[in-house]
Write a protein that holds these residues in place. Structure first.
Motif, PDB file in Angstrom:
ATOM      1  N   TRP A 310      41.959  40.497  34.747  1.00 39.13           N
ATOM      2  CA  TRP A 310      42.421  41.631  34.029  1.00 39.13           C
ATOM      3  C   TRP A 310      41.496  41.958  32.720  1.00 39.13           C
ATOM      4  O   TRP A 310      41.471  43.240  32.379  1.00 39.13           O
ATOM      5  CB  TRP A 310      43.920  41.382  33.452  1.00 39.13           C
ATOM      6  CG  TRP A 310      43.842  40.267  32.314  1.00 39.13           C
ATOM      7  CD1 TRP A 310      43.990  38.936  32.604  1.00 39.13           C
ATOM      8  CD2 TRP A 310      44.164  40.780  30.956  1.00 39.13           C
ATOM      9  NE1 TRP A 310      44.293  38.686  31.248  1.00 39.13           N
ATOM     10  CE2 TRP A 310      44.490  39.351  30.374  1.00 39.13           C
ATOM     11  CE3 TRP A 310      44.296  41.665  30.211  1.00 39.13           C
ATOM     12  CZ2 TRP A 310      44.421  39.287  28.873  1.00 39.13           C
ATOM     13  CZ3 TRP A 310      44.307  41.688  28.820  1.00 39.13           C
ATOM     14  CH2 TRP A 310      44.423  40.513  28.175  1.00 39.13           C
ATOM     15  N   VAL A 311      40.793  41.017  32.133  1.00 33.66           N
ATOM     16  CA  VAL A 311      40.037  41.373  31.144  1.00 33.66           C
ATOM     17  C   VAL A 311      38.838  41.956  31.752  1.00 33.66           C
ATOM     18  O   VAL A 311      38.178  42.948  31.117  1.00 33.66           O
ATOM     19  CB  VAL A 311      39.398  39.947  30.398  1.00 33.66           C
ATOM     20  CG1 VAL A 311      38.430  40.309  29.426  1.00 33.66           C
ATOM     21  CG2 VAL A 311      40.862  39.142  29.792  1.00 33.66           C
ATOM     22  N   ARG A 312      38.033  41.484  32.755  1.00 34.13           N
ATOM     23  CA  ARG A 312      36.866  42.250  33.048  1.00 34.13           C
ATOM     24  C   ARG A 312      37.250  43.531  33.559  1.00 34.13           C
ATOM     25  O   ARG A 312      36.445  44.542  33.474  1.00 34.13           O
ATOM     26  CB  ARG A 312      36.401  41.279  34.408  1.00 34.13           C
ATOM     27  CG  ARG A 312      35.743  39.832  34.197  1.00 34.13           C
ATOM     28  CD  ARG A 312      35.011  39.220  34.951  1.00 34.13           C
ATOM     29  NE  ARG A 312      35.884  39.170  36.452  1.00 34.13           N
ATOM     30  CZ  ARG A 312      36.660  37.780  36.686  1.00 34.13           C
ATOM     31  NH1 ARG A 312      36.792  36.902  35.601  1.00 34.13           N
ATOM     32  NH2 ARG A 312      37.388  37.830  37.610  1.00 34.13           N
ATOM     33  N   GLU A 313      38.090  43.785  34.195  1.00 36.40           N
ATOM     34  CA  GLU A 313      38.878  45.137  34.791  1.00 36.40           C
ATOM     35  C   GLU A 313      38.954  46.127  33.588  1.00 36.40           C
ATOM     36  O   GLU A 313      38.742  47.106  33.666  1.00 36.40           O
ATOM     37  CB  GLU A 313      40.113  44.994  35.642  1.00 36.40           C
ATOM     38  CG  GLU A 313      39.725  44.640  36.893  1.00 36.40           C
ATOM     39  CD  GLU A 313      40.908  43.752  37.817  1.00 36.40           C
ATOM     40  OE1 GLU A 313      40.731  43.103  38.838  1.00 36.40           O
ATOM     41  OE2 GLU A 313      41.780  44.347  37.419  1.00 36.40           O
ATOM     42  N   ALA A 314      39.563  45.444  32.326  1.00 36.22           N
ATOM     43  CA  ALA A 314      39.698  46.328  31.194  1.00 36.22           C
ATOM     44  C   ALA A 314      38.429  46.944  30.775  1.00 36.22           C
ATOM     45  O   ALA A 314      38.293  47.965  30.453  1.00 36.22           O
ATOM     46  CB  ALA A 314      40.590  45.771  30.242  1.00 36.22           C
ATOM     47  N   ALA A 315      37.480  46.130  30.799  1.00 33.73           N
ATOM     48  CA  ALA A 315      36.119  46.424  30.371  1.00 33.73           C
ATOM     49  C   ALA A 315      35.726  47.330  31.015  1.00 33.73           C
ATOM     50  O   ALA A 315      34.931  48.360  30.593  1.00 33.73           O
ATOM     51  CB  ALA A 315      35.285  45.273  30.070  1.00 33.73           C
ATOM     52  N   GLN A 316      35.637  47.292  32.293  1.00 36.97           N
ATOM     53  CA  GLN A 316      35.256  48.167  33.369  1.00 36.97           C
ATOM     54  C   GLN A 316      35.865  49.661  33.190  1.00 36.97           C
ATOM     55  O   GLN A 316      35.182  50.847  33.374  1.00 36.97           O
ATOM     56  CB  GLN A 316      35.256  47.560  34.763  1.00 36.97           C
ATOM     57  CG  GLN A 316      34.187  46.642  35.153  1.00 36.97           C
ATOM     58  CD  GLN A 316      34.561  46.079  36.466  1.00 36.97           C
ATOM     59  OE1 GLN A 316      35.621  45.541  36.980  1.00 36.97           O
ATOM     60  NE2 GLN A 316      33.461  46.114  37.324  1.00 36.97           N
ATOM     61  N   ALA A 317      37.175  49.488  33.161  1.00 37.32           N
ATOM     62  CA  ALA A 317      37.937  50.788  32.937  1.00 37.32           C
ATOM     63  C   ALA A 317      37.375  51.564  31.694  1.00 37.32           C
ATOM     64  O   ALA A 317      37.451  52.550  31.746  1.00 37.32           O
ATOM     65  CB  ALA A 317      39.538  50.604  32.931  1.00 37.32           C
ATOM     66  N   TYR A 318      37.226  50.720  30.762  1.00 39.71           N
ATOM     67  CA  TYR A 318      36.967  51.393  29.475  1.00 39.71           C
ATOM     68  C   TYR A 318      35.520  52.080  29.553  1.00 39.71           C
ATOM     69  O   TYR A 318      35.331  53.215  29.190  1.00 39.71           O
ATOM     70  CB  TYR A 318      36.866  50.366  28.215  1.00 39.71           C
ATOM     71  CG  TYR A 318      36.370  51.129  26.757  1.00 39.71           C
ATOM     72  CD1 TYR A 318      35.084  50.632  26.729  1.00 39.71           C
ATOM     73  CD2 TYR A 318      37.133  51.872  26.216  1.00 39.71           C
ATOM     74  CE1 TYR A 318      34.680  51.264  25.189  1.00 39.71           C
ATOM     75  CE2 TYR A 318      36.634  52.297  25.192  1.00 39.71           C
ATOM     76  CZ  TYR A 318      35.592  52.009  24.653  1.00 39.71           C
ATOM     77  OH  TYR A 318      35.109  52.569  23.421  1.00 39.71           O
ATOM     78  N   ALA A 319      34.624  51.515  30.122  1.00 38.15           N
ATOM     79  CA  ALA A 319      33.271  51.934  30.521  1.00 38.15           C
ATOM     80  C   ALA A 319      33.298  53.205  31.121  1.00 38.15           C
ATOM     81  O   ALA A 319      32.577  54.038  30.944  1.00 38.15           O
ATOM     82  CB  ALA A 319      32.366  50.834  31.268  1.00 38.15           C
ATOM     83  N   SER A 320      34.319  53.203  32.189  1.00 37.23           N
ATOM     84  CA  SER A 320      34.322  54.357  33.146  1.00 37.23           C
ATOM     85  C   SER A 320      34.751  55.482  32.332  1.00 37.23           C
ATOM     86  O   SER A 320      34.428  56.778  32.416  1.00 37.23           O
ATOM     87  CB  SER A 320      35.363  54.393  34.271  1.00 37.23           C
ATOM     88  OG  SER A 320      34.885  53.326  35.100  1.00 37.23           O
ATOM     89  N   LYS A 321      35.829  55.269  31.313  1.00 42.21           N
ATOM     90  CA  LYS A 321      36.421  56.416  30.651  1.00 42.21           C
ATOM     91  C   LYS A 321      35.577  56.891  29.641  1.00 42.21           C
ATOM     92  O   LYS A 321      35.207  58.072  29.805  1.00 42.21           O
ATOM     93  CB  LYS A 321      37.625  55.716  29.864  1.00 42.21           C
ATOM     94  CG  LYS A 321      38.899  55.441  30.555  1.00 42.21           C
ATOM     95  CD  LYS A 321      40.079  55.238  29.643  1.00 42.21           C
ATOM     96  CE  LYS A 321      41.064  54.314  30.167  1.00 42.21           C
ATOM     97  NZ  LYS A 321      42.145  53.906  29.100  1.00 42.21           N
TER      98      LYS A 321
ATOM     99  N   ASP B 150      42.120  50.134  25.202  1.00 38.95           N
ATOM    100  CA  ASP B 150      41.828  51.464  26.096  1.00 38.95           C
ATOM    101  C   ASP B 150      41.252  51.370  27.383  1.00 38.95           C
ATOM    102  O   ASP B 150      40.444  51.812  27.789  1.00 38.95           O
ATOM    103  CB  ASP B 150      40.945  52.324  24.888  1.00 38.95           C
ATOM    104  CG  ASP B 150      40.594  53.570  25.515  1.00 38.95           C
ATOM    105  OD1 ASP B 150      39.791  54.318  24.942  1.00 38.95           O
ATOM    106  OD2 ASP B 150      41.491  54.230  26.555  1.00 38.95           O
ATOM    107  N   THR B 152      42.674  49.320  30.851  1.00 39.89           N
ATOM    108  CA  THR B 152      43.747  49.568  31.975  1.00 39.89           C
ATOM    109  C   THR B 152      45.071  49.508  31.236  1.00 39.89           C
ATOM    110  O   THR B 152      45.493  49.211  30.163  1.00 39.89           O
ATOM    111  CB  THR B 152      44.067  48.352  33.068  1.00 39.89           C
ATOM    112  OG1 THR B 152      44.222  47.092  32.541  1.00 39.89           O
ATOM    113  CG2 THR B 152      42.541  48.384  33.729  1.00 39.89           C
TER     114      THR B 152
ATOM    115  N   TRP C   6      30.458  43.534  36.572  1.00 41.53           N
ATOM    116  CA  TRP C   6      29.731  43.997  35.454  1.00 41.53           C
ATOM    117  C   TRP C   6      28.146  44.444  35.760  1.00 41.53           C
ATOM    118  O   TRP C   6      27.815  43.571  36.341  1.00 41.53           O
ATOM    119  CB  TRP C   6      29.927  43.534  34.201  1.00 41.53           C
ATOM    120  CG  TRP C   6      31.294  43.189  33.557  1.00 41.53           C
ATOM    121  CD1 TRP C   6      32.286  43.933  33.777  1.00 41.53           C
ATOM    122  CD2 TRP C   6      31.477  42.308  32.293  1.00 41.53           C
ATOM    123  NE1 TRP C   6      33.166  43.525  32.970  1.00 41.53           N
ATOM    124  CE2 TRP C   6      32.831  42.536  32.019  1.00 41.53           C
ATOM    125  CE3 TRP C   6      30.617  41.398  31.947  1.00 41.53           C
ATOM    126  CZ2 TRP C   6      33.563  41.531  31.434  1.00 41.53           C
ATOM    127  CZ3 TRP C   6      31.366  40.593  30.935  1.00 41.53           C
ATOM    128  CH2 TRP C   6      32.653  40.682  30.645  1.00 41.53           C
TER     129      TRP C   6
END
Lengths: 328, 252, 95
Positions: A310-321, B150, B152, C6
């Motif tokens: 969930w942490v890695r995905e959060a970082a990826q989601a932020y980068a996409s945004k 900010d 998911t 990443w």
């Protein structure tokens, strides 16, 4: 070594376009001690062997953080705590440099990690043993790192550039690891009777597994020859193991500890120590997944990886945004 | 209590904060979500242990009874530790640990800054060294809070819950007791009320950027500074101190 | 970006003022800002650097090793680009 799995069979598929001309030109470069760099032409088997060797080495560093990390919260002084934490951190760093080197060969970190977590990839057998006392931390630094250094220094001259450079970095940092282990043992051996017994107990449990780290006897290592020719492996298993025994027995004597081998004796004629027969069944069992801690080591890795998704995905989601916002 | 006694007690609190937080961070080794984060976590824990050692050593010198850094770390009981309750809470998940870290570091940064202007030479020096480290920690933690908040929907909700749960432990950082007051009066020590303002500003900035909500002020837990701890500290110390307690007088 | 991981960044470190940046290795990071953090923690934790550059690996354009001889060797023949080819007449300074 950290790459015992190499002594087992790998696949022999070859891509069609490897002419004798290309292969011998490649071998000439190797023989001339030229470094092979990432996008240079190389035989597919060279590339595959290196991927396996480097990734096994990386996995070993990562898994190795666990037996030592086991005593971080219980380190008996602030100084020892700091030193041990720095060592474990170095191991994470070494794993990172090595994954980085392997990636230059066209495999991704995600793929390597997946192979480790699925049980497909190997790592050094030594890390499947438990650290039961503080003295075990000393024994690991002294014996395991001692053994690793014997392998790593020659690898600084391995034929593949990124791997050799990663090993130079590793060796620079490694020098304090063995010393800190020996220092722990030395302190224990000059301490109380209980501490001395703790040190002897650790040596008794870690001696044979350390010898096993060097892999099977040369006569059983069918695939070493090609690795030697390609300068991926610079010394044979038995050579390194003998070197290790010769250096370490003297250190044990200095500590006043007894090496747990009734057949150990110095041979005047050869100038080397002769030692007893290794229990090869134990090594094969551990490599096959049936050592004291295999299950536990992998389980901890799997849990860390899945808990962190969930942490890695959060970082990826932020980068996409952020990318979308910048484009807008 | 004398000015010197207050200084010793104050210095020990600084050391205890750093050590207890470092101990919790060390529990996370080999459990981080990515290898690069393992390095960051270990770096920060090393920084904190280093600070703890400097503070303990100084406290020992001030006390003048021959107590070493290890005597303070391994041979004192729970009631003698003056760390904040926030720092002894169990780790939880990555978001919980991160929130704990950032809430403390925003405070610690301003505290250290104020200490570089106090009249105790040694505390000034230690603080000057620690500030460089803590500035970087805070920056890294901020990056993470923003990415979780900010990121998911799941990470946003988790981060918000972590923040809501930790909030009740933040008040303690700013409640001045007689030791804080003695420090201010005798050594030009930090003024917690003004640090509170700076902290609120910094935390609000990151929280807003992270699209999270600042929790409402509520009942605040306290007592850690005075040695009245949660049940967690006992277990933490039992594990940390075990070898020294089992082998009294031994050299390691 | 794939769900898997990443992106990869290459890391360059300038260890001392006056030197060039040198390639140190790579790190994975979700974005540029974190890549700098990770590079700092991985490659400069023993204070080995005054300046860090991070570049996404897929942004690097490299010469093709197979073209090495065409790409690089012609310059070896053109020795007149090297200052040592020319003799400096006596009496002329600062050349």
């Amino acid at each position: 070594m950290y790459t015992q799995g190499l002594d087992q069979a790998g696949t022999d598929e070859q891509i069609a376009v490897e002419t004798d001309e290309l292969l011998s030109a490649f071998q000439e470069r190797i023989d001339a001690e030229e470094k092979i760099e990432p996008k240079d032409w190389m035989p597919e088997a060279y590339r595959r062997t290196l991927i396996r060797q480097i990734s096994q080495h990386a996995h070993s560093e990562i898994i190795g953080m666990q037996p030592e990390g086991n005593w971080l919260t219980r380190a008996p002084s602030l100084k020892r705590k700091v030193i041990l934490l720095a060592k474990v951190q170095d191991e994470a760093g070494h794993g990172l440099y090595l994954y980085s080197a392997a990636e230059t060969l066209g495999v991704s970190r995600a793929q390597m990690v997946a192979d480790l977590l699925s049980g497909k990839a190997k790592y050094s057998s030594i890390f499947n043993y438990p650290t039961l006392t503080w003295a075990d931390i000393g024994a690991i630094g002294w014996l395991v790192d001692g053994a690793a250094i014997m392998n790593q220094i020659p690898l600084c001259r391995c034929s593949y550039g990124p791997y050799a450079r990663a090993m130079v970095r590793v060796c620079k940092e490694e020098s304090f690891h063995q010393r800190q282990g020996f220092d722990i043992m030395h302190t224990l051996c000059r301490g109380s009777d209980e501490q001395k017994a703790m040190a002897q107990g650790a040596l008794n449990r870690w001696w044979w597994p350390s010898l096993m780290m060097f892999g099977p006897n040369d006569s059983e290592s069918k695939h070493s020859a090609q690795s030697m020719a390609w300068k991926i492996k610079r010394f044979s298993n038995d050579e390194l193991r003998q070197k290790f025994v010769d250096a370490t027995v003297q250190q044990a004597d200095f500590l006043g500890l007894r090496v747990p081998d009734d057949e150990l004796r110095f041979d005047e004629d050869s100038g080397h120590y002769r030692f007893g027969e290794i229990d090869w069944q134990e090594l094969f069992d551990v490599i096959a997944g049936n050592g004291p801690c295999n299950k536990q080591r992998l389980e901890k890795r799997r849990q860390a990886h899945s808990n962190g998704a969930w942490v890695r995905e959060a970082a990826q989601a932020y980068a996409s945004k952020q990318a979308s916002r910048a484009a807008a | 209590m004398s000015a010197n006694q207050a200084l010793i007690a104050y210095t020990l609190r600084l050391a205890d904060n750093a050590l207890i937080l470092a101990q919790r961070m060390v529990e996370l080794v080999a459990a981080e979500p990515e290898l690069e984060e393992e390095l960051a976590n270990a770096n920060f824990a090393l920084d904190f242990i280093g600070q703890a050692r400097m503070f303990y050593t100084y406290a020992g010198e001030l006390e003048g009874q021959g107590r070493s850094e290890d005597d303070f770390a391994f041979m004192r009981d729970e009631r003698e530790f003056g760390n904040l309750l926030l720092l002894e809470q169990p780790n939880g998940h990555f978001g919980d640990a991160l929130v704990r870290q950032i809430l403390f570091e925003a405070f610690y940064l301003h505290l250290l800054e104020a200490l570089t202007r106090c009249s105790d030479q040694r505390l000034c020096e230690i603080a000057a060294r620690a500030i460089k480290e803590v500035k970087y920690h805070f920056r890294h933690s901020s990056h993470w809070l923003v990415r979780l908040g900010d990121g998911t929907e799941l990470s946003h909700n988790r981060a918000q819950t972590s923040l809501d749960d930790a909030w009740r432990y933040t008040g303690e950082m700013f409640i001045a007791d007689e030791i804080d007051t003695a420090m201010q009066e005798n050594f030009d020590g930090p003024d917690l009320a003004s640090i509170h303002e700076l902290w609120r500003r910094d935390i609000a900035t990151v929280v807003v950027e992270a699209t999270l909500q600042l929790p409402d002020d509520q009942w605040m837990a306290s007592g850690g500074k005075q040695g009245r701890h949660s049940e967690h500290l006992g277990f933490l110390l039992a594990e940390m101190q075990y070898l020294q307690r089992s082998f009294p007088g031994a050299t390691w | 970006m794939s769900k898997q991981e990443w992106p990869l960044y290459e890391v360059f470190v300038r260890s001392k003022a006056g030197l060039s940046h040198r390639h140190a290795g790579s790190v994975h990071a979700p974005d540029d800002q974190m890549a700098l953090d990770h590079a700092r923690d991985t490659y400069t934790r023993r204070s080995e650097g005054v300046s860090l550059w991070v570049v996404r690996s897929d942004s690097i354009v490299a010469s093709d090793p197979a073209e090495t001889s065409a790409f690089f060797e012609p310059a070896k023949d053109k020795i007149y680009r090297h200052p040592t080819f020319y003799e400096i007449p006596d009496g002329v300074k600062n050349l």
